[in-house]
Motif scaffolding. Structure first.
Motif, PDB file in Angstrom:
ATOM      1  N   PRO A 295       0.862  -1.263  -0.062  1.00  0.00           N
ATOM      2  CA  PRO A 295      -0.053   0.020   0.087  1.00  0.00           C
ATOM      3  C   PRO A 295       0.749   1.161   0.029  1.00  0.00           C
ATOM      4  N   GLY A 296       1.844   1.198   0.705  1.00  0.00           N
ATOM      5  CA  GLY A 296       2.835   2.487   0.552  1.00  0.00           C
ATOM      6  C   GLY A 296       3.386   2.882  -0.552  1.00  0.00           C
ATOM      7  N   VAL A 297       3.906   1.634  -1.383  1.00  0.00           N
ATOM      8  CA  VAL A 297       4.576   1.721  -2.552  1.00  0.00           C
ATOM      9  C   VAL A 297       3.647   2.189  -3.475  1.00  0.00           C
ATOM     10  N   ALA A 298       2.446   1.581  -3.494  1.00  0.00           N
ATOM     11  CA  ALA A 298       1.479   1.929  -4.505  1.00  0.00           C
ATOM     12  C   ALA A 298       1.107   3.578  -4.328  1.00  0.00           C
ATOM     13  N   ALA A 299       1.012   3.858  -3.108  1.00  0.00           N
ATOM     14  CA  ALA A 299       0.492   5.204  -2.772  1.00  0.00           C
ATOM     15  C   ALA A 299       1.381   6.335  -3.327  1.00  0.00           C
ATOM     16  N   GLY A 300       2.763   6.098  -3.029  1.00  0.00           N
ATOM     17  CA  GLY A 300       3.935   6.716  -3.899  1.00  0.00           C
ATOM     18  C   GLY A 300       3.954   6.754  -5.174  1.00  0.00           C
ATOM     19  N   LEU A 301       3.584   5.446  -5.822  1.00  0.00           N
ATOM     20  CA  LEU A 301       3.336   5.657  -7.188  1.00  0.00           C
ATOM     21  C   LEU A 301       2.254   6.526  -7.550  1.00  0.00           C
ATOM     22  N   PHE A 302       1.351   6.186  -6.980  1.00  0.00           N
ATOM     23  CA  PHE A 302      -0.031   6.979  -7.261  1.00  0.00           C
ATOM     24  C   PHE A 302       0.343   8.515  -7.183  1.00  0.00           C
ATOM     25  N   LEU A 303       1.079   8.863  -6.193  1.00  0.00           N
ATOM     26  CA  LEU A 303       1.273  10.504  -6.135  1.00  0.00           C
ATOM     27  C   LEU A 303       2.276  10.781  -7.190  1.00  0.00           C
ATOM     28  N   LEU A 304       2.886  10.026  -8.012  1.00  0.00           N
ATOM     29  CA  LEU A 304       4.084  10.369  -9.160  1.00  0.00           C
ATOM     30  C   LEU A 304       3.037  10.341 -10.210  1.00  0.00           C
ATOM     31  N   VAL A 305       2.223   9.339 -10.701  1.00  0.00           N
ATOM     32  CA  VAL A 305       1.343   9.510 -11.891  1.00  0.00           C
ATOM     33  C   VAL A 305       0.447  10.356 -11.554  1.00  0.00           C
ATOM     34  N   ALA A 306      -0.307  10.935 -10.569  1.00  0.00           N
ATOM     35  CA  ALA A 306      -1.164  12.113 -10.148  1.00  0.00           C
ATOM     36  C   ALA A 306      -0.383  13.378 -10.645  1.00  0.00           C
ATOM     37  N   ASP A 307       1.012  13.531 -10.142  1.00  0.00           N
ATOM     38  CA  ASP A 307       1.810  14.605 -10.764  1.00  0.00           C
ATOM     39  C   ASP A 307       2.009  14.743 -12.078  1.00  0.00           C
ATOM     40  N   LEU A 308       2.448  13.484 -12.941  1.00  0.00           N
ATOM     41  CA  LEU A 308       2.202  13.581 -14.137  1.00  0.00           C
ATOM     42  C   LEU A 308       0.870  14.222 -14.946  1.00  0.00           C
ATOM     43  N   PHE A 309      -0.168  13.908 -14.312  1.00  0.00           N
ATOM     44  CA  PHE A 309      -1.408  14.283 -14.881  1.00  0.00           C
ATOM     45  C   PHE A 309      -1.876  15.739 -14.449  1.00  0.00           C
ATOM     46  N   GLY A 310      -0.871  16.569 -13.732  1.00  0.00           N
ATOM     47  CA  GLY A 310      -0.776  17.845 -13.120  1.00  0.00           C
ATOM     48  C   GLY A 310      -1.860  17.974 -11.848  1.00  0.00           C
ATOM     49  N   LEU A 311      -2.118  17.070 -11.252  1.00  0.00           N
ATOM     50  CA  LEU A 311      -2.861  16.876  -9.958  1.00  0.00           C
ATOM     51  C   LEU A 311      -1.763  17.486  -8.812  1.00  0.00           C
ATOM     52  N   GLY A 312      -2.217  18.392  -7.955  1.00  0.00           N
ATOM     53  CA  GLY A 312      -1.233  19.002  -6.925  1.00  0.00           C
ATOM     54  C   GLY A 312      -1.118  17.953  -5.911  1.00  0.00           C
ATOM     55  N   VAL A 313      -0.008  17.921  -5.104  1.00  0.00           N
ATOM     56  CA  VAL A 313       0.330  17.055  -4.164  1.00  0.00           C
ATOM     57  C   VAL A 313      -0.635  16.846  -3.040  1.00  0.00           C
ATOM     58  N   GLN A 314      -1.305  18.019  -2.490  1.00  0.00           N
ATOM     59  CA  GLN A 314      -2.465  17.786  -1.530  1.00  0.00           C
ATOM     60  C   GLN A 314      -3.710  17.097  -2.077  1.00  0.00           C
ATOM     61  N   ALA A 315      -3.960  17.339  -3.360  1.00  0.00           N
ATOM     62  CA  ALA A 315      -5.025  16.592  -3.742  1.00  0.00           C
ATOM     63  C   ALA A 315      -4.803  15.246  -4.394  1.00  0.00           C
ATOM     64  N   ALA A 316      -3.696  14.974  -4.661  1.00  0.00           N
ATOM     65  CA  ALA A 316      -3.324  13.613  -4.835  1.00  0.00           C
ATOM     66  C   ALA A 316      -3.387  12.973  -3.671  1.00  0.00           C
ATOM     67  N   ILE A 317      -2.933  13.521  -2.573  1.00  0.00           N
ATOM     68  CA  ILE A 317      -3.170  12.773  -1.075  1.00  0.00           C
ATOM     69  C   ILE A 317      -4.194  12.605  -0.832  1.00  0.00           C
ATOM     70  N   ASP A 318      -5.230  13.268  -0.917  1.00  0.00           N
ATOM     71  CA  ASP A 318      -6.650  13.390  -0.782  1.00  0.00           C
ATOM     72  C   ASP A 318      -7.179  12.124  -1.372  1.00  0.00           C
ATOM     73  N   VAL A 319      -6.906  11.871  -2.691  1.00  0.00           N
ATOM     74  CA  VAL A 319      -7.474  11.033  -3.464  1.00  0.00           C
ATOM     75  C   VAL A 319      -6.867   9.598  -2.957  1.00  0.00           C
ATOM     76  N   ALA A 320      -5.548   9.662  -2.753  1.00  0.00           N
ATOM     77  CA  ALA A 320      -4.762   8.547  -2.216  1.00  0.00           C
ATOM     78  C   ALA A 320      -5.399   7.916  -1.043  1.00  0.00           C
ATOM     79  N   LEU A 321      -5.890   8.846  -0.122  1.00  0.00           N
ATOM     80  CA  LEU A 321      -6.793   8.608   1.217  1.00  0.00           C
ATOM     81  C   LEU A 321      -7.899   7.683   0.862  1.00  0.00           C
ATOM     82  N   TRP A 322      -8.749   8.134  -0.161  1.00  0.00           N
ATOM     83  CA  TRP A 322      -9.804   7.638  -0.564  1.00  0.00           C
ATOM     84  C   TRP A 322      -9.760   6.223  -1.152  1.00  0.00           C
ATOM     85  N   LEU A 323      -8.519   6.085  -1.948  1.00  0.00           N
ATOM     86  CA  LEU A 323      -8.008   4.915  -2.469  1.00  0.00           C
ATOM     87  C   LEU A 323      -7.831   3.712  -1.448  1.00  0.00           C
ATOM     88  N   GLY A 324      -7.199   4.252  -0.321  1.00  0.00           N
ATOM     89  CA  GLY A 324      -6.850   3.468   0.848  1.00  0.00           C
ATOM     90  C   GLY A 324      -8.348   2.871   1.546  1.00  0.00           C
TER      91      GLY A 324
END
Length: 175
Positions: free
Chosen positions: A102-131
């Motif tokens: 889950p930690g590795v997947a969350a880190g990868l999600f943050l990287l991918v979200a950044d590639l699509f222009g999603l800010g870090v804080q917004a990506a964290i919120d989405v990652a929490l719901w994916l959790g």
């Protein structure tokens, strides 16, 4: 005639039991998800850039793997006077590896979200719901194969949702 040693099954149930290895992997995934979500909640309360956020959540996943592996191997080693067979060690490490996922997947999600222009804080919120989704899926898989009553199985899945939403609520409260 049925053997006396057979365990009773729930009427109408054709579910098979999950193997101990599968249960251990689900347990480790649940633990890893809760820790990854806790780290994401903490990061969501602080202004952080992408790099430190990714390293923190992935690093936490790796540390949880090492903690699970150490605790499991330590417990196994003390439970017997014989040396642990290599196969048992591999099986334990394999089961514990899902604690890091889950930690590795969350880190990868943050990287991918950044590639699509999603800010870090917004990506964290989405990652929490994916959790939360991860907690529900792991709980549902284990509950589906349980011999407990449907209300008990559903109750445990609901508890997993509440744990996940509780972590998100804590993040919102801190922020």
């Amino acid at each position: 005639m049925a053997a006396a040693s057979e365990e009773p099954k729930i009427a109408g149930s054709s579910r098979g039991d999950l193997s101990p290895h599968t249960r251990a992997r689900l347990r480790a995934a649940l633990t890893g998800s809760i820790f990854a979500m806790s780290v994401l909640a903490y990061l969501g309360d602080h202004e952080t850039s992408l790099g430190p956020a990714v390293l923190t959540v992935v690093g936490t996943g790796v540390v949880i793997f090492f903690g699970e592996a150490y605790a499991g191997l330590f417990s196994m080693a003390l439970a017997t006077v014989r040396s642990l067979p290599a196969e048992e060690i591999r099986e334990e490490l394999s089961a514990c590896s899902t604690a890091a996922a889950p930690g590795v997947a969350a880190g990868l999600f943050l990287l991918v979200a950044d590639l699509f222009g999603l800010g870090v804080q917004a990506a964290i919120d989405v990652a929490l719901w994916l959790g939360v989704l991860t907690l529900v899926l792991c709980s549902a898989i284990e509950a589906r194969d349980s011999h407990r009553s449907l209300p008990v199985r559903a109750g445990w899945v609901v508890v997993s949702v509440l744990v996940g939403v509780g972590i998100i609520a804590l993040k919102a409260r801190l922020h």
